[in-house]
Design a protein around this motif. Structure first.
Motif, PDB file in Angstrom:
ATOM      1  N   ASN A  59       1.160  -1.409   0.334  1.00 20.25           N
ATOM      2  CA  ASN A  59      -0.193   0.397   0.264  1.00 20.25           C
ATOM      3  C   ASN A  59       1.003   1.083   0.104  1.00 20.25           C
ATOM      4  O   ASN A  59       0.393   2.496  -0.521  1.00 20.25           O
ATOM      5  CB  ASN A  59      -0.812   0.078   1.304  1.00 20.25           C
ATOM      6  N   SER A 174      -7.408   7.727  -6.376  1.00 22.71           N
ATOM      7  CA  SER A 174      -7.122   6.725  -6.713  1.00 22.71           C
ATOM      8  C   SER A 174      -6.942   5.902  -7.732  1.00 22.71           C
ATOM      9  O   SER A 174      -6.615   5.322  -8.048  1.00 22.71           O
ATOM     10  CB  SER A 174      -8.806   6.767  -7.179  1.00 22.71           C
ATOM     11  N   LYS A 178      -3.371   3.325  -3.632  1.00 25.02           N
ATOM     12  CA  LYS A 178      -4.260   2.558  -3.987  1.00 25.02           C
ATOM     13  C   LYS A 178      -5.611   3.203  -2.707  1.00 25.02           C
ATOM     14  O   LYS A 178      -4.780   3.929  -2.185  1.00 25.02           O
ATOM     15  CB  LYS A 178      -3.558   1.097  -2.741  1.00 25.02           C
TER      16      LYS A 178
END
Length: 289
Positions: A59, A174, A178
């Protein structure tokens, strides 16, 4: 894939509508609207941060553009909540809701200016249908029963602009990183901003109150689950479509009031609800084609 995006945004809007009913319950119990909004975002932030840490290496993404768009999204969410409540205090729920849901107009105008979308009669027709449905549902057409001050009108329109800001913020964030990362950054900034405006004593009192369960449910449904649906959905659709589909939120809030709180809907309100649902359905079918 487009229909999947519309469906996810619609699920997010349904969760927002339910959270509006929960917030109404908390306000009738005497809690300050800003404190309610703060906890909604704070519980959501905890959910997103835990999701972010679950796969930290995957992430983590260092990008200045991601941080900027995520921060703007957080500012938009905080502004939307805050100015919406200010508009309610200065005018009425009907006026505040109607002005806030002018957001699709702002989104579409910005999309045209930035050449993200083409202007079509179909899109303007959908916006007109949604706005007309909102006016009927909220009762804003009845000028005898509502009062509009300059502050109320200005705050309501600013809530709509803030709504547009977080749509574009999440859309761009987005597309870069992530959803876990963008949501964590956005709601961290949201918590910092709203904390400045909350009553610190009342904020601390929530933790030991008997209503803590309602606050947790509000945060999980109104932020934790709903914004995950929203960010995943907006990656698959355009900002203007997402803003119009999200207008099922007032319909869900009204149904929540009827089923659980004991509110009653007039014929005009039912017509407004049907008009919103019809317009969103037509738009969804058009997008899937």
């Amino acid at each position: 894939m487009r229909f999947a995006g519309v469906g996810l945004v619609m699920l997010a809007a349904i969760c927002w509508g339910i959270s509006g009913g929960i917030a109404d319950i908390l306000m009738t119990r005497g809690w300050d609207p800003i404190v309610i909004s703060f906890y909604r975002g704070a519980v959501g932030f905890i959910c997103f941060f835990a999701w972010f840490l679950f796969r930290f290496r995957q992430n983590w993404f260092a990008s200045a553009r991601l941080y900027i768009w995520s921060l703007l999204a957080g500012v938009g969410v905080a502004g939307n909540f805050t100015f919406y409540f200010l508009s309610i205090q200065a005018s009425s729920v009907a006026v505040a809701a109607t002005l806030m849901y002018t957001a699709p107009v702002f989104v579409l105008l910005i999309s045209f200016l930035l050449r993200i979308e083409r202007s079509t009669w179909f899109k303007w027709g959908c916006i007109s249908g949604v706005l007309m449905g909102i006016v009927l549902l909220t009762g804003a057409y009845n000028t005898d029963s509502i009062s509009v001050s300059f502050l109320g009108a200005a705050a309501g329109l600013t809530a709509g602009l803030s709504y547009a800001l977080f749509i574009f913020g999440f859309k761009n964030a987005s597309s870069i990183g992530k959803p876990q990362t963008s949501l964590t950054i956005a709601f961290f900034s949201f918590c910092l901003i709203l904390f400045l405006f909350t009553d610190k004593g009342e904020t601390a009192a929530v933790v030991t109150s008997s209503d803590i369960g309602w606050f947790l449910l509000l945060g999980i449904v109104g932020a934790g689950i709903s914004f995950i649906f929203y960010v995943m959905g907006i990656r698959r659709t355009t900002p203007a479509t997402a803003s119009m589909v999200a207008m099922v939120e007032p319909v869900t809030a009204s149904l929540f009031g009827v089923l659980l709180i004991g509110d009653h809907l007039s014929i005009m309100q039912l017509l407004g609800m049907l008009l919103i649902l019809f317009t969103v359905t037509v738009l969804s079918v058009k997008q899937s084609d």
